[in-house]
Design a protein around this motif. Structure first.
Motif, PDB file in Angstrom:
ATOM      1  N   ASP A  26       0.846  -1.179   0.000  1.00 34.81           N
ATOM      2  CA  ASP A  26       0.000   0.000   0.000  1.00 34.81           C
ATOM      3  C   ASP A  26       0.887   1.237   0.000  1.00 34.81           C
ATOM      4  O   ASP A  26       1.863   1.300   0.744  1.00 34.81           O
ATOM      5  N   ALA A  27       0.510   2.225  -0.815  1.00 40.61           N
ATOM      6  CA  ALA A  27       1.318   3.445  -0.876  1.00 40.61           C
ATOM      7  C   ALA A  27       1.285   4.163   0.464  1.00 40.61           C
ATOM      8  O   ALA A  27       0.235   4.263   1.109  1.00 40.61           O
ATOM      9  N   LEU A  28       2.443   4.638   0.882  1.00 41.66           N
ATOM     10  CA  LEU A  28       2.526   5.413   2.111  1.00 41.66           C
ATOM     11  C   LEU A  28       2.034   6.842   1.891  1.00 41.66           C
ATOM     12  O   LEU A  28       1.315   7.404   2.708  1.00 41.66           O
ATOM     13  N   TYR A  29       2.442   7.410   0.763  1.00 36.25           N
ATOM     14  CA  TYR A  29       2.156   8.821   0.529  1.00 36.25           C
ATOM     15  C   TYR A  29       2.485   9.135  -0.927  1.00 36.25           C
ATOM     16  O   TYR A  29       3.331   8.481  -1.541  1.00 36.25           O
ATOM     17  N   ILE A 116       5.493  12.209  -7.275  1.00 37.87           N
ATOM     18  CA  ILE A 116       6.325  11.236  -6.573  1.00 37.87           C
ATOM     19  C   ILE A 116       5.445  10.414  -5.651  1.00 37.87           C
ATOM     20  O   ILE A 116       4.475  10.938  -5.073  1.00 37.87           O
ATOM     21  N   ILE A 117       5.765   9.121  -5.517  1.00 39.86           N
ATOM     22  CA  ILE A 117       5.008   8.231  -4.644  1.00 39.86           C
ATOM     23  C   ILE A 117       5.976   7.350  -3.863  1.00 39.86           C
ATOM     24  O   ILE A 117       7.024   6.941  -4.391  1.00 39.86           O
ATOM     25  N   PHE A 140       9.071  16.201   0.927  1.00 33.01           N
ATOM     26  CA  PHE A 140       9.346  15.020   1.729  1.00 33.01           C
ATOM     27  C   PHE A 140       8.146  14.704   2.615  1.00 33.01           C
ATOM     28  O   PHE A 140       7.298  15.557   2.878  1.00 33.01           O
ATOM     29  N   HIS A 141       8.099  13.478   3.075  1.00 39.84           N
ATOM     30  CA  HIS A 141       6.976  12.979   3.865  1.00 39.84           C
ATOM     31  C   HIS A 141       7.520  12.329   5.119  1.00 39.84           C
ATOM     32  O   HIS A 141       8.469  11.543   5.065  1.00 39.84           O
ATOM     33  N   HIS A 142       6.969  12.670   6.265  1.00 33.95           N
ATOM     34  CA  HIS A 142       7.396  12.016   7.503  1.00 33.95           C
ATOM     35  C   HIS A 142       6.226  11.249   8.117  1.00 33.95           C
ATOM     36  O   HIS A 142       5.066  11.667   8.023  1.00 33.95           O
ATOM     37  N   CYS A 218       9.159  13.923  15.190  1.00 34.46           N
ATOM     38  CA  CYS A 218       9.081  12.549  15.700  1.00 34.46           C
ATOM     39  C   CYS A 218       9.521  12.452  17.155  1.00 34.46           C
ATOM     40  O   CYS A 218       9.970  11.393  17.600  1.00 34.46           O
ATOM     41  N   ASP A 219       9.425  13.537  17.877  1.00 33.99           N
ATOM     42  CA  ASP A 219       9.953  13.555  19.249  1.00 33.99           C
ATOM     43  C   ASP A 219       9.221  12.555  20.122  1.00 33.99           C
ATOM     44  O   ASP A 219       7.998  12.445  20.091  1.00 33.99           O
ATOM     45  N   ARG A 220      10.000  11.769  20.898  1.00 41.02           N
ATOM     46  CA  ARG A 220       9.494  10.817  21.882  1.00 41.02           C
ATOM     47  C   ARG A 220       8.771   9.630  21.260  1.00 41.02           C
ATOM     48  O   ARG A 220       8.085   8.874  21.963  1.00 41.02           O
ATOM     49  N   LYS A 221       8.914   9.432  19.965  1.00 40.18           N
ATOM     50  CA  LYS A 221       8.242   8.324  19.299  1.00 40.18           C
ATOM     51  C   LYS A 221       9.172   7.115  19.180  1.00 40.18           C
ATOM     52  O   LYS A 221      10.378   7.249  19.023  1.00 40.18           O
ATOM     53  N   GLN A 222       8.564   5.909  19.251  1.00 41.30           N
ATOM     54  CA  GLN A 222       9.340   4.678  19.145  1.00 41.30           C
ATOM     55  C   GLN A 222       9.914   4.476  17.749  1.00 41.30           C
ATOM     56  O   GLN A 222      10.883   3.735  17.577  1.00 41.30           O
ATOM     57  N   GLY A 223       9.306   5.106  16.760  1.00 41.48           N
ATOM     58  CA  GLY A 223       9.783   4.957  15.396  1.00 41.48           C
ATOM     59  C   GLY A 223       9.410   6.146  14.552  1.00 41.48           C
ATOM     60  O   GLY A 223       8.533   6.950  14.913  1.00 41.48           O
ATOM     61  N   CYS A 224      10.077   6.278  13.436  1.00 44.67           N
ATOM     62  CA  CYS A 224       9.782   7.378  12.512  1.00 44.67           C
ATOM     63  C   CYS A 224      10.437   7.066  11.180  1.00 44.67           C
ATOM     64  O   CYS A 224      11.486   6.422  11.124  1.00 44.67           O
ATOM     65  N   ARG A 225       9.822   7.515  10.121  1.00 39.15           N
ATOM     66  CA  ARG A 225      10.457   7.452   8.805  1.00 39.15           C
ATOM     67  C   ARG A 225      10.267   8.794   8.111  1.00 39.15           C
ATOM     68  O   ARG A 225       9.256   9.469   8.305  1.00 39.15           O
ATOM     69  N   VAL A 226      11.273   9.168   7.340  1.00 39.75           N
ATOM     70  CA  VAL A 226      11.193  10.357   6.500  1.00 39.75           C
ATOM     71  C   VAL A 226      11.599   9.941   5.101  1.00 39.75           C
ATOM     72  O   VAL A 226      12.688   9.384   4.892  1.00 39.75           O
ATOM     73  N   ASN A 227      10.719  10.171   4.132  1.00 36.25           N
ATOM     74  CA  ASN A 227      10.969   9.815   2.734  1.00 36.25           C
ATOM     75  C   ASN A 227      11.035  11.076   1.890  1.00 36.25           C
ATOM     76  O   ASN A 227      10.184  11.963   2.032  1.00 36.25           O
TER      77      ASN A 227
END
Length: 649
Positions: A26-29, A116-117, A140-142, A218-227
């Motif tokens: 599934d597309a994220l963004y 962009i996808i 960019f997408h976070h 993404c402060d205090r988060k267990q995970g994060c992604r930036v594309n």
């Protein structure tokens, strides 16, 4: 981390990973880039784009690197496309993801020229612009995790940042086939990836700029992604990628002892426990196609602590390339010389101009400065900081390679009456604001808290548009966590710019840099150098002279005659006021750099009244020297030493 939490995280890993795989297609963004306009139906560009999509969907051949860049048609109607698969997926999965991406993006952006996808396993973009080998940050997408960190936040952030730092070095040092790295430390798993057509420097810069958004997004988060278009990263508290033997963390080792400075004849030259290493750094984790550690030659005995030096590696530039670029460090290319050694202008084979800082083999001052810059400035990315492009350690040479600043340093313009007229007031105000933003980044906005400790006009470089860039981080100190001040028994810096508490007691903090900024601000306004101002003013410092004029309502008498016609009186007086606030004796009375930025930007803010500066660190000159003759000027020439005592750093 508490063992109970480790168990909980471990127990959830398998379920979470399976869930991730189930939605991987599934597309994220996606983004239809409206700013680049639309194309018309049945236009040449649409035909080229359809041909491009067809090629990506059915005609590309699987390769082991998951990177494809294809063009269709001729400019200005050419369609250019890039596809990138995650470095740990196999070829069949990669091609399947790209096929979904091309089909879906064409449907979602039916007439946009650029789009962009992003998917979990691949990315696809197209445009009519030239994008091959071009580093781009936006759009960019976070995507942060929904769950907050369950163990100590500060420890988590330190461990995660150290892991990402080392992976960035590993990935960016890869080759044109792959710039990808993964690794895990203390149940934190991370992945970084660049399109392999980027240079080493661009890959590192791209990833570093994205990692810098973590505190805000993404402060205090267990995970994060930036594309983004050119690079991406992700971290989680579970394994989300295919683990290879290279990802297994090394066994625990003792924390390396910082290298000792070279022997000194001065018994006071040690600096106690002062060091510049960053707690939590991890070993570089190598991946097959993603490059590996840069091979340095540390044969010289001065580099006793090889492990420490290797943990902060930079892109390596071969010595023969730098010799050719600088005409073997020819005298005609020499730009200047400091305590570190000479600096040379060079031109790389592609025409890019560089500045090469060469550690003098007889220099005792430059060795630790060299190591400090290697470990520090490569981690910093800001438009008002000079960019360190790489380094070289071959045949006992120690070289740092920077972007070239065609207008040299601020002091060259500021203190030469023949050319200071080129700096009108608008240019000076731009320089003041740029320096302030650069220091604010060091103090508050970067992932590290940096105290520069040697901010002065000669350490502010000017690019072709006269934008300021702070340089020379050889004396800088890193503060960790909530640390705000420290002591040293070895005071380093430059006469006239040192805060009194630092010069007298060895106590430094962010407010020490604020003091130096205040001195620099008053120098920019007056075009007078504080550490030789006493030659003309009966031993009076520029700071106390400025305070007397300002307190008597005569502040405009301070300004350089070359900006009288171009200046706005209210702006100049406000800047003098801010400068005087910055150089107050008590550090608690000085504003922070964030407050300075607000003061500079506001037209309505009411500024507090500054107290009189206590003194300026310098030498007193008898009254008869108030107007020195030519011979006097030779005797009292400007002291450009960068330390208050001369001994190896």
């Amino acid at each position: 981390m508490d063992s109970a939490w480790k168990f909980v995280i471990s127990s959830l890993t398998s379920f979470t990973f399976l869930l991730t795989l189930s939605v991987a297609q599934d597309a994220l963004y996606h983004t239809c880039v409206e700013s680049n306009g639309n194309f018309s139906k049945n236009s040449t560009y649409e035909s080229n784009l359809n041909s491009l999509i067809s090629t990506f969907s059915s005609n590309i051949t699987a390769n082991d690197f998951g990177f494809y860049n294809i063009s269709s048609g001729q400019s200005p109607d050419a369609a250019n496309g890039i596809a990138l698969c995650r470095g740990d997926v196999n070829s069949d999965t990669c091609l399947g993801c790209i096929h979904n991406a091309t089909t879906e993006l064409r449907n979602r952006c039916p007439n946009q020229t650029e789009a962009i996808i992003w998917y979990d396993l691949c990315m696809f973009r197209y445009t009519n612009r030239s994008i091959f080998g071009v580093m781009e940050i936006e759009p960019f997408h976070h995507l942060p995790s929904l769950n907050d960190v369950v163990w100590d936040t500060e420890t988590f952030n330190q461990t995660m940042n150290a892991l990402l730092d080392s992976l960035i070095v590993n990935a960016s040092s890869g080759n044109s086939l792959g710039k990808f790295a993964t690794g895990n430390v203390e149940s934190i798993y991370a992945l970084v990836h660049c399109t392999p057509d980027l240079t080493t420097i661009d890959c590192s810069s791209c990833l570093s700029q994205y990692v810098d958004v973590i505190p805000a997004r993404c402060d205090r988060k267990q995970g994060c992604r930036v594309n983004g278009p050119s690079c991406n990263f992700r971290f989680e508290t579970y394994s989300f990628y295919t683990i290879t033997p290279a990802d297994v963390p090394p066994p625990p080792t003792a924390t390396p002892t910082p290298a000792s400075p070279p022997p000194s004849s001065n018994p006071t030259s040690t600096e106690g426990n002062e060091h510049n290493s960053i707690s939590g750094d991890v070993q570089l984790l190598e991946r097959g196609g993603g490059g590996g550690k840069v091979g340095y030659d540390y044969s010289e005995e001065n580099f006793q602590d090889e492990n420490e030096a290797r943990s902060h590696e930079l892109p390596s530039i071969q010595l023969d390339i730098l010799l050719a670029a600088t005409n073997h460090f020819g005298g005609e290319n020499k730009l200047g010389e400091g305590g570190f050694g000479p600096v040379y202008k060079g031109t790389l084979p592609d025409g890019k101009e560089i500045a090469v800082k060469r550690l003098s083999r007889t220099s005792g001052q430059g060795l630790l400065e060299f190591k400090n810059e290697v470990t520090l400035i490569a981690r910093l990315q800001h438009r008002n900081l000079v960019r360190l492009l790489g380094c070289c350690l071959e045949n006992n040479e120690k070289l740092l390679v920077y972007e070239y600043m065609p207008n040299k340093s601020l002091d060259v313009f500021l203190f030469d009456s023949n050319i200071s007229l080129q700096l009108d007031w608008p240019k000076r105000l731009t320089i003041i604001n740029g320096i302030a933003r650069g220091i604010l980044y060091l103090h508050e906005d970067s992932r590290l808290r940096i105290i520069h400790r040697d901010l002065k006009a000669s350490n502010v470089l000017l690019d072709a548009e006269m934008n300021p860039k702070i340089s020379d981080f050889g004396m800088a100190r890193i503060f960790g966590g909530k640390q705000s001040e420290a002591n040293t028994n070895r005071v380093v810096g430059t006469y006239g710019y040192m805060a009194p508490e630092y010069a007298m007691e060895g106590l430094f903090s962010v407010k020490s840099d604020v003091f130096s900024f205040g001195v620099l601000l008053l120098e920019i306004i007056s075009a007078k150098k504080n550490n030789r101002f006493y030659l003309w003013e009966r031993g009076e410092s520029l700071l106390t002279f400025a305070w007397k004029l300002w307190s008597q309502g005569q502040g405009m008498e301070l300004i350089d005659e070359h900006i009288v016609e171009s200046c706005v009186a209210t702006e100049v007086l406000k800047c003098i006021h801010i400068g005087l606030l910055c150089v107050q004796e008590d550090p608690a009375d000085r504003p922070s750099m964030s407050q300075v930025i607000v003061m500079l930007a506001s037209e309505t803010i009411t500024l507090p009244r500054p107290s009189e500066p206590a003194f300026s660190v310098g030498r007193f000159v008898p009254e008869q020297s108030q107007q020195p003759s030519t011979s006097d000027k030779l005797v009292f020439s400007n002291n450009e030493v960068t330390m208050s005592n001369v001994f190896p750093r």
